[in-house]
Scaffold this motif. Structure first.
Motif, short mmCIF file in Angstrom:
data_model
loop_
_atom_site.label_atom_id
_atom_site.label_comp_id
_atom_site.label_asym_id
_atom_site.label_seq_id
_atom_site.Cartn_x
_atom_site.Cartn_y
_atom_site.Cartn_z
N HIS A 69 0.83 -1.21 0.00
CA HIS A 69 0.00 0.00 0.00
C HIS A 69 0.86 1.26 0.00
O HIS A 69 0.56 2.23 -0.69
CB HIS A 69 -0.95 0.03 1.20
N LEU A 70 1.95 1.25 0.77
CA LEU A 70 2.85 2.40 0.81
C LEU A 70 3.45 2.66 -0.57
O LEU A 70 3.48 3.80 -1.03
CB LEU A 70 3.97 2.18 1.84
N ILE A 71 3.89 1.60 -1.22
CA ILE A 71 4.48 1.73 -2.56
C ILE A 71 3.47 2.30 -3.54
O ILE A 71 3.76 3.24 -4.28
CB ILE A 71 5.03 0.37 -3.04
N GLU A 72 2.26 1.74 -3.53
CA GLU A 72 1.23 2.17 -4.48
C GLU A 72 0.73 3.59 -4.19
O GLU A 72 0.66 4.42 -5.09
CB GLU A 72 0.06 1.20 -4.45
N GLU A 73 0.38 3.86 -2.95
CA GLU A 73 -0.23 5.15 -2.60
C GLU A 73 0.77 6.31 -2.61
O GLU A 73 0.39 7.45 -2.84
CB GLU A 73 -0.92 5.06 -1.24
N SER B 80 6.40 15.06 5.46
CA SER B 80 5.13 15.35 6.13
C SER B 80 3.91 15.15 5.22
O SER B 80 2.85 14.75 5.69
CB SER B 80 5.13 16.77 6.69
N ILE B 81 4.06 15.40 3.94
CA ILE B 81 2.94 15.15 3.00
C ILE B 81 2.69 13.65 2.90
O ILE B 81 1.54 13.21 2.87
CB ILE B 81 3.23 15.78 1.63
N ASP B 82 3.76 12.86 2.90
CA ASP B 82 3.61 11.41 2.89
C ASP B 82 2.89 10.94 4.15
O ASP B 82 2.12 9.98 4.12
CB ASP B 82 4.98 10.72 2.80
N ALA B 83 3.12 11.62 5.27
CA ALA B 83 2.46 11.24 6.53
C ALA B 83 0.95 11.34 6.39
O ALA B 83 0.21 10.48 6.88
CB ALA B 83 2.95 12.13 7.68
N LEU B 84 0.48 12.35 5.69
CA LEU B 84 -0.96 12.49 5.45
C LEU B 84 -1.48 11.31 4.63
O LEU B 84 -2.56 10.79 4.88
CB LEU B 84 -1.27 13.81 4.74
N GLU B 85 -0.69 10.90 3.65
CA GLU B 85 -1.07 9.74 2.83
C GLU B 85 -1.12 8.47 3.66
O GLU B 85 -1.99 7.62 3.47
CB GLU B 85 -0.09 9.57 1.66
N VAL B 86 -0.18 8.33 4.59
CA VAL B 86 -0.16 7.15 5.46
C VAL B 86 -1.43 7.13 6.32
O VAL B 86 -2.04 6.07 6.51
CB VAL B 86 1.12 7.11 6.34
#
Length: 84
Positions: free
Chosen positions: A11-15, A41-47
């Motif tokens: 999921h991390l790879i795809e998103e 920090s933007i990736d944190a929102l995606e997580v």
């Protein structure tokens, strides 16, 4: 737990559009931010969105996010404890 870890990495790879990275490239215990996977920090929102979308898990307090978001393993442990 191992299946959850593998799924979470996928999921991390795809998103996060980490096209050059494979599931095997992500160290389960390495930091997600900074020196490890290098997320920001933007990736944190995606997580956060990944947790809600795939596992029905919401962070009740953003102050608790830092230790939960440390590594894939800490994320998986949090999901195990909190998924509906």
């Amino acid at each position: 737990m191992e299946q959850l870890v593998k799924e979470l990495k996928q999921h991390l790879i795809e998103e996060l559009n980490l096209e050059e990275i494979t599931v095997d490239d992500i160290d389960t215990d390495a930091p997600l931010f900074g020196d490890g996977l290098g997320l920001d920090s933007i990736d944190a929102l995606e997580v956060i969105l990944i947790l809600e979308k795939y596992y029905g898990v919401k962070l009740s307090n953003s102050a608790e996010a830092k230790p939960i978001f440390y590594s894939v393993r800490t994320l998986a442990e949090y999901i195990e404890k909190n998924k509906k």
